[in-house]
Design an enzyme around this catalytic site. Sequence first.
Site, short mmCIF file in Angstrom:
data_model
loop_
_atom_site.label_atom_id
_atom_site.label_comp_id
_atom_site.label_asym_id
_atom_site.label_seq_id
_atom_site.Cartn_x
_atom_site.Cartn_y
_atom_site.Cartn_z
N CYS A 17 0.83 -1.22 0.00
CA CYS A 17 0.00 0.00 0.00
C CYS A 17 0.86 1.26 0.00
O CYS A 17 0.49 2.28 -0.58
CB CYS A 17 -0.96 0.01 1.18
SG CYS A 17 -0.62 -1.22 2.41
N VAL B 119 -3.20 -7.64 -3.35
CA VAL B 119 -3.79 -7.60 -2.02
C VAL B 119 -2.82 -6.94 -1.05
O VAL B 119 -1.63 -7.25 -1.07
CB VAL B 119 -4.08 -9.03 -1.51
CG1 VAL B 119 -4.82 -8.98 -0.18
CG2 VAL B 119 -4.87 -9.81 -2.54
N CYS B 120 -3.33 -6.03 -0.22
CA CYS B 120 -2.47 -5.44 0.79
C CYS B 120 -2.67 -6.16 2.11
O CYS B 120 -3.62 -5.87 2.84
CB CYS B 120 -2.75 -3.96 0.96
SG CYS B 120 -1.56 -3.19 2.04
N LEU B 121 -1.83 -7.14 2.36
CA LEU B 121 -1.90 -7.87 3.62
C LEU B 121 -0.45 -8.01 4.08
O LEU B 121 0.37 -8.57 3.37
CB LEU B 121 -2.55 -9.24 3.39
CG LEU B 121 -2.72 -10.13 4.62
CD1 LEU B 121 -3.68 -9.50 5.62
CD2 LEU B 121 -3.24 -11.51 4.21
#
Lengths: 435, 178
Positions: free
Chosen positions: A213, B104-106
């Site tokens: 992110c 996916v941001c995990l």
Amino acid sequence: MASQENGTSASADWPGRYHHIDQVLNTPGPRTDPGFLAGDGVKDFLRNQAKILVIGAGGLGCEILANLALTGFKDIHVIDMDTIDISNLNRQFLFRQKDVGYPKATVAAEFIMKRVPGVKVTPYFGKIQDKDDEYYMQFNLVICGLDSVEARRWMNATLVNLVDPENPDSLKPMIDGGTEGFKGQARVILPTITSCYECSLDMFNKPTAFPICTIANTPRLPEHCIEWASVLEWPRVHGEKKMDTDDPEHIGWLYKIASARAAEFNIEGVTWSLTQGVVKNIIPAIASTNAVIAAACCNEAFKIATSSAAFLDNYFMLIGTDGVYSYTFTHKKRDDCPVCGGEALEMTISPEMTVEELIETLTEKQDIQIKKPSLSTSAPTKQIYLQAPPQLEKATRPNLEKKVKEFVQEGGEITVTASTLPFNLSLRISYSTPA
Amino acid sequence: MIKIWSMKKNEDAASKKKPKTSAAQIRVQKDLTELDLPSTMQTHFPDPADLLNFTLTITPDEGMYKGGAFTFSFAINTNYPHDPPKVKCTQTIYHPNVDLEGNVCLNILREDWKPVLNLNSVMVGLQYLFLEPNADDPLNKEAALEMSKNRDQFLNNVRNSMRGGNIKGVQYDSVIVR
């Protein structure tokens, strides 16, 4: 004393050549191994019999090869899959500008042979995975100067698997060196006896990874922009096409995209070489760290080959990032190590036994206490019966009726995993001859 | 040469000989057969002989994504568990922590991955994203912004996207369980 079969002249051993090293080999010291026999025998072993394999002819490899040749090892083999790049020349001192583009292993071997008379270096330009067990069996010792975890894991697993309880010669000490900037480590692995590379896998840092992110939204570093180009933009734009980090065109594309990104966020410092460094995960190599670690590895090789002094037990780390700090400790072998841990069991079963009957036998065995075992075979990997997930259980269920013989030959192995086992159990199957 | 063999003879485990199965393969077999998944998660293996490539479908039974079925592809390489599994969402979904390419941001899939973690931890982590989407670590910025600014509109968008709707020019995949 000179070795004739090296293809070099007998004059290779001039008087006094080994004067200094012979001080160590002529007389035992107070802490020498009791098994050490001073004199001609040990010299003959070191100079005419010992066969040593060096994995990697890069930063560490060049140092290792030079050290070994100068300590008196005369039959050295070296494997490296790379060719020489101009950026190697500052520290990989066996290479010259004219060698750029040629295989490291070959050029290094030629250099050593030219420079140190009487030493035979046999190069192999290719991957360690190209070679089979028979090849690795010919060596007494293996020294690794590698730059990847993956290659080390492969080499480690191969040497652990090579150990045959019936054959003492199958146990090859592995000396592993590694450096990262000012930090380094040297370790001695006696396969199946001491902690192996895989035992220590969970202590290593992963290469720096940035949260995805951050890369996507709030880049602050040039590295964030490069990761954005390689992790997010490359697959989006090129789809299935794989990125080749050795292809200058690919690096060029990433550099262009990362630079645009950096400009957008007012970030400075995206360069071609940083782009290449980030995507290839290049860690700055420091020649002197390589020299320290290679020297430590080669001293261990010498001590193991000659028994002339106690060898490293078993992990040495050097931290030069904050002064000079080093620490030596015994890394413990892990019982649940997937490579050297686990249990091995010999089982003699009827050739008529079905997979279901084998599972029953296993669960009834008091000494191993397995509940719900899953079974597979190796080479090639094939599932025999898996307890879960449901789809795989269903897919492998028909195998329960089949005979074990259909999956494993005489002397073949079955890998058993179960939640009650710390890691796994390997079963070596033999078949009783029918009456 | 040191007498290593005599050291070995003193060991109990003298008769050990290990199989050739790669450490990654054994580890995956162990991880998979010991998965402890709730009924809201299901694995599917396109080729049951290939344990390294499969999909996971999550059907949340509570929260704003209830009623949807979300599918992720898992690709495990031979350097597992040193390297984490590569996980991607195979559908275009409206979620603050999943971008339109399926990334996916995990944290445990990248910066916080450790070999002591396993496939179960990753799967549970993925399911958690559907129960508690996190607007602070956005991959889909539009969605994250909406979530923190206007929660009702966000919930509307989630429901709309799950039915295959179009939000701000982006066409989302219908993920409603029939």
